[in-house]
Design an enzyme around this catalytic site. Structure first.
Site, PDB file in Angstrom:
ATOM      1  CD  GLU A   1      -3.701  -1.846   2.780  1.00 34.05           C
ATOM      2  OE1 GLU A   1      -3.653  -0.832   3.664  1.00 34.05           O
ATOM      3  OE2 GLU A   1      -3.878  -1.426   1.712  1.00 34.05           O
ATOM      4  CG  ASP A   2      -2.049   2.680   6.379  1.00 31.60           C
ATOM      5  OD1 ASP A   2      -2.302   2.287   5.026  1.00 31.60           O
ATOM      6  OD2 ASP A   2      -2.509   3.828   6.861  1.00 31.60           O
TER       7      ASP A   2
ATOM      8  CG  ASP B   1      -1.808   1.003   1.434  1.00 31.43           C
ATOM      9  OD1 ASP B   1      -2.456   1.697   0.545  1.00 31.43           O
ATOM     10  OD2 ASP B   1      -1.846   1.543   2.596  1.00 31.43           O
ATOM     11  CG  LEU B   2       1.767   5.644  -1.990  1.00 26.66           C
ATOM     12  CD1 LEU B   2       3.070   5.382  -2.069  1.00 26.66           C
ATOM     13  CD2 LEU B   2       1.302   6.474  -3.064  1.00 26.66           C
ATOM     14  CG  ASP B   3      -1.805   7.569   0.280  1.00 25.93           C
ATOM     15  OD1 ASP B   3      -1.038   8.314  -0.115  1.00 25.93           O
ATOM     16  OD2 ASP B   3      -2.644   7.084  -0.568  1.00 25.93           O
TER      17      ASP B   3
ATOM     18  NE  ARG C   1      -8.963  11.952  -5.851  1.00 26.47           N
ATOM     19  CZ  ARG C   1      -8.439  11.939  -7.041  1.00 26.47           C
ATOM     20  NH1 ARG C   1      -8.988  12.954  -7.861  1.00 26.47           N
ATOM     21  NH2 ARG C   1      -7.469  11.408  -7.464  1.00 26.47           N
TER      22      ARG C   1
ATOM     23  CE  LYS D   1      -4.847   7.455   8.962  1.00 28.52           C
ATOM     24  NZ  LYS D   1      -3.982   7.508  10.207  1.00 28.52           N
ATOM     25  N   GLY D   2      -7.531   4.373   3.363  1.00 30.79           N
ATOM     26  CA  GLY D   2      -7.786   3.648   2.607  1.00 30.79           C
ATOM     27  C   GLY D   2      -9.038   3.600   1.629  1.00 30.79           C
TER      28      GLY D   2
ATOM     29  CG  ASN E   1      -3.333  12.293  -6.701  1.00 32.11           C
ATOM     30  OD1 ASN E   1      -3.584  12.718  -7.705  1.00 32.11           O
ATOM     31  ND2 ASN E   1      -4.111  12.421  -5.786  1.00 32.11           N
TER      32      ASN E   1
ATOM     33  CB  SER F   1      -1.779   2.619  -4.021  1.00 35.15           C
ATOM     34  OG  SER F   1      -2.443   3.973  -3.383  1.00 35.15           O
ATOM     35  CB  ALA F   2      -7.299   3.093  -2.805  1.00 31.53           C
ATOM     36  CB  SER F   3      -3.668   7.251  -4.134  1.00 35.07           C
ATOM     37  OG  SER F   3      -3.431   8.380  -4.738  1.00 35.07           O
TER      38      SER F   3
ATOM     39  CB  THR G   1      -0.123  10.795   1.658  1.00 35.71           C
ATOM     40  OG1 THR G   1      -0.407   9.530   1.697  1.00 35.71           O
ATOM     41  CG2 THR G   1       1.097  11.167   0.738  1.00 35.71           C
TER      42      THR G   1
ATOM     43  CE  LYS H   1      -5.585  -1.122  -1.361  1.00 33.61           C
ATOM     44  NZ  LYS H   1      -4.581  -0.255  -0.587  1.00 33.61           N
TER      45      LYS H   1
HETATM   46  C1  BG6 Z   1      -5.793   5.911  -0.284  1.00 33.73           C
HETATM   47  C2  BG6 Z   1      -5.842   6.978   0.991  1.00 33.73           C
HETATM   48  O1  BG6 Z   1      -4.264   5.426  -0.551  1.00 33.73           O
HETATM   49  O2  BG6 Z   1      -6.073   6.577  -1.298  1.00 33.73           O
HETATM   50  C3  BG6 Z   1      -7.060   7.608   1.112  1.00 33.73           C
HETATM   51  O3  BG6 Z   1      -5.592   5.897   2.060  1.00 33.73           O
HETATM   52  C4  BG6 Z   1      -7.400   8.116  -0.232  1.00 33.73           C
HETATM   53  O4  BG6 Z   1      -7.224   8.304   2.169  1.00 33.73           O
HETATM   54  C5  BG6 Z   1      -7.306   7.114  -1.578  1.00 33.73           C
HETATM   55  O5  BG6 Z   1      -8.812   8.786  -0.298  1.00 33.73           O
HETATM   56  C6  BG6 Z   1      -7.431   7.818  -2.857  1.00 33.73           C
HETATM   57  O6  BG6 Z   1      -6.443   8.792  -3.164  1.00 33.73           O
HETATM   58  P1  BG6 Z   1      -6.543   9.905  -4.235  1.00 33.73           P
HETATM   59  O7  BG6 Z   1      -5.014  10.415  -4.270  1.00 33.73           O
HETATM   60  O8  BG6 Z   1      -6.766   9.216  -5.397  1.00 33.73           O
HETATM   61  O9  BG6 Z   1      -7.472  11.021  -3.916  1.00 33.73           O
HETATM   62 MG    MG Z   2      -3.043   3.314   3.485  1.00 28.84          MG
END
Ligand code: BG6
Ligand code: MG
Length: 216
Positions: free
Chosen positions: A168-169, A8-10, A48, A44-45, A117, A113-115, A16, A144
């Site tokens: 994972e956190d 996982d990233l964040d 968006r 968390k996790g 970014n 990662s779910a992000s 972040t 997730k």
């Molecule tokens: C997860 C974070 O990794 O990514 C969440 O833990 C975040 O807090 C999610 O909302 C989505 O991220 P992003 O960067 O696409 O807004």
């Molecule tokens: Mg995380």
């Protein structure tokens, strides 16, 4: 036996969550309500879009789809203003050592990662080219705790799920790893993450001893 890691990233590679918090809090304040660190834990996790839904439930605010879309853009712009200032100094302690250890031992690793970014963040902290595969919020249709993100990661690494170790956190992330039939390492509160195969209080727990025991 051959194994691989999926990170996982964040909250695992970088913290972040504090930047997400600043951006979500400003958004809540602009809508006229408070948003606390405890509220931030709930995000968390979480994706968006789902994060905004939760935030609006907290503030008991109802908005149209168009309004939600523009708030999501605004939130991400502020978040990116923080991300753009990130450097390698923000890699969490123990992580660089862990990646070096995996490289030396020819153990592949992917990002899960779910992000959306995630590639930008990895680039900012100088880790983008170290991962054998990257699966991020743009690649998945089910968030997730659905195992999709990690199963795609395993596929890209050409590894069987049972030979993958997820770090994972978030509870949702541990559940996703378990649902994927992978080994899971939870980073954080032992009570919160009790479904994980292993739990470390923080990323300094990745000592060479821990890794040796895990891998052999
Ligand atoms: C997860 C974070 O990794 O990514 C969440 O833990 C975040 O807090 C999610 O909302 C989505 O991220 P992003 O960067 O696409 O807004
Ligand atoms: Mg995380």
């Amino acid at each position: 036996k051959e194994i691989a890691f999926i990170f996982d990233l964040d909250g695992v590679i970088v913290d972040t969550a504090k930047y997400h918090f600043l951006a979500w809090r400003n958004l809540a304040n602009s809508l006229g309500f408070e948003f606390t660190e405890a509220h931030n834990e709930l995000l968390k996790g979480v994706s968006r879009v789902r994060s905004l839904e939760i935030l609006l439930e907290i503030g008991k605010v109802a908005l149209t789809e168009d309004q939600k879309q523009s708030l999501l853009i605004k939130k991400n712009e502020e978040y990116l203003s923080y991300v753009n200032k990130m450097t390698a100094d923000e890699i969490l302690p123990g992580i660089s050592n862990l990646l070096d250890y995996l490289d030396v031992n020819n153990i592949k690793y992917a990002l899960g990662s779910a992000s959306k970014n995630a590639p930008l963040i990895l680039e900012k902290v100088g880790l983008l080219n170290r991962f054998s595969a990257i699966v991020d919020g743009n690649d998945v249709s089910k968030a997730k705790p659905d195992p999709e993100v990690f199963l795609i990661g395993a596929q890209k690494l050409q590894m069987k799920p049972e030979n993958c170790i997820v770090v994972e956190d978030a509870i949702a992330g541990i559940e996703a790893a378990n649902a994927a039939n992978m080994v899971s390492i939870g980073i954080g509160d032992a009570e919160l993450l009790k479904k994980a195969t292993y739990i470390l209080k923080d990323t300094t727990g990745f000592t060479n001893d821990f890794l040796k025991n895990l891998i052999n």
